[in-house]
Motif scaffolding. Structure first.
Motif, PDB file in Angstrom:
ATOM      1  N   PRO A   1       0.807  -1.220   0.000  1.00 28.94           N
ATOM      2  CA  PRO A   1       0.000   0.000   0.000  1.00 28.94           C
ATOM      3  C   PRO A   1       0.841   1.272   0.000  1.00 28.94           C
ATOM      4  N   ARG A   2       0.235   2.341  -0.475  1.00 30.40           N
ATOM      5  CA  ARG A   2       0.805   3.681  -0.342  1.00 30.40           C
ATOM      6  C   ARG A   2      -0.141   4.510   0.525  1.00 30.40           C
ATOM      7  N   PHE A   3       0.403   5.227   1.502  1.00 36.52           N
ATOM      8  CA  PHE A   3      -0.386   6.116   2.348  1.00 36.52           C
ATOM      9  C   PHE A   3      -0.111   7.553   1.908  1.00 36.52           C
ATOM     10  N   THR A   4      -1.165   8.285   1.565  1.00 36.14           N
ATOM     11  CA  THR A   4      -0.979   9.654   1.107  1.00 36.14           C
ATOM     12  C   THR A   4      -2.188  10.497   1.499  1.00 36.14           C
ATOM     13  N   VAL A   5      -2.374  11.649   0.853  1.00 36.08           N
ATOM     14  CA  VAL A   5      -3.397  12.599   1.297  1.00 36.08           C
ATOM     15  C   VAL A   5      -4.281  13.040   0.141  1.00 36.08           C
ATOM     16  N   GLN A   6      -5.372  13.694   0.510  1.00 33.89           N
ATOM     17  CA  GLN A   6      -6.240  14.368  -0.447  1.00 33.89           C
ATOM     18  C   GLN A   6      -6.708  15.665   0.164  1.00 33.89           C
ATOM     19  N   GLY A   7      -7.112  16.608  -0.677  1.00 32.27           N
ATOM     20  CA  GLY A   7      -7.626  17.874  -0.173  1.00 32.27           C
ATOM     21  C   GLY A   7      -8.176  18.724  -1.295  1.00 32.27           C
ATOM     22  N   GLY A   8      -9.275  19.440  -1.028  1.00 35.71           N
ATOM     23  CA  GLY A   8      -9.849  20.278  -2.067  1.00 35.71           C
ATOM     24  C   GLY A   8     -11.136  20.939  -1.631  1.00 35.71           C
ATOM     25  N   VAL A   9     -12.046  21.148  -2.593  1.00 33.92           N
ATOM     26  CA  VAL A   9     -13.300  21.852  -2.348  1.00 33.92           C
ATOM     27  C   VAL A   9     -14.473  20.990  -2.808  1.00 33.92           C
ATOM     28  N   LEU A  10     -15.662  21.296  -2.281  1.00 32.30           N
ATOM     29  CA  LEU A  10     -16.866  20.559  -2.657  1.00 32.30           C
ATOM     30  C   LEU A  10     -18.054  21.505  -2.750  1.00 32.30           C
ATOM     31  N   ALA A  11     -19.098  21.027  -3.404  1.00 32.88           N
ATOM     32  CA  ALA A  11     -20.379  21.729  -3.448  1.00 32.88           C
ATOM     33  C   ALA A  11     -21.457  20.753  -3.008  1.00 32.88           C
ATOM     34  N   LEU A  12     -22.455  21.251  -2.302  1.00 37.09           N
ATOM     35  CA  LEU A  12     -23.572  20.434  -1.823  1.00 37.09           C
ATOM     36  C   LEU A  12     -24.848  21.008  -2.445  1.00 37.09           C
TER      37      LEU A  12
END
Length: 222
Positions: free
Chosen positions: A47-58
């Protein structure tokens, strides 16, 4: 291609037949951690452990405060390493095959009730656009290759990642007052992450699908 069309049809049919209220759209930010693997691509594989991040709309669907469309735009780390627990000491154990994407998941989101604080479910397609591919500490030749046939200096020995891939994601989470939300999600790749490795190991045509398990925290503005 058939799977891609099916995923697209799911998203567009949801938008076509439901009453979507764009005027009441809320926006938010999201960040989290990813656990990713790629099937049938490298050996050893871990496995690789990494990150995510950003914006969303609801975006509300219907008049009830229960169903939503949730598109996101996020930086999304995936790929794999060579850290197979049974491969310690083997050439390639310290390898990293990092694929980093600009990712666009489009999820149908349903809260279990109209309560302010409530559990919810997510399902929908994810579209990944490759930003970068970084390979470190890979073995000179993967065990699948015959060194008498393959030139180790060729750039595709470890597989060139596709510039675009897609999959289907499903997840569950909990919302605190429809503002602070924690979600766990599993994304299963439907396309081939490494088209150049289509027939590796030699004599097989197993797909090289990317799979990501993630945990994210989102804050949705009022």
């Amino acid at each position: 291609m058939k799977k891609f069309l099916l995923a697209s049809a799911l998203a567009f049919s949801t938008m076509s037949f439901a009453q979507i209220d764009f005027s009441s759209t809320r926006f938010g930010v999201t960040a989290g951690g990813n656990y990713s693997r790629v099937k049938n691509a490298h050996n050893p594989s871990g496995p690789r452990f990494t990150v995510q991040g950003g914006v969303l709309a609801l975006i509300p669907i219907g008049k009830e405060n229960q169903f939503f469309l949730q598109p996101e735009v996020v930086y999304f780390g995936a790929g794999e390493t060579g850290k197979d627990k049974d491969a310690k000491g083997i050439d390639g154990y310290n390898a990293v095959y990092a694929n980093n994407y600009l990712s666009v998941p489009i999820s149908f989101k349903a809260y279990f009730s109209e309560a302010e604080s409530e559990f919810f479910g997510l399902i929908g397609p994810r579209f990944n656009f490759l930003l970068s591919q970084n390979v470190k500490n890979a073995p000179v030749l993967r065990p699948y290759y015959d060194p008498d046939v393959v030139d180790a200096s060729l750039p595709n020995v470890n597989g060139k990642a596709s510039k675009f891939n897609f999959g289907i994601g499903i997840g569950v989470g909990y919302s605190y007052k429809r503002q602070l939300e924690l979600a766990a999600r599993y994304d299963f790749g439907l396309s081939n992450t490494y088209p150049g490795l289509d027939h590796e190991p030699k004599g097989t045509d197993k797909g090289k699908s990317e799979q990501v398990l993630s945990l994210s925290l989102s804050y949705i503005f009022q």
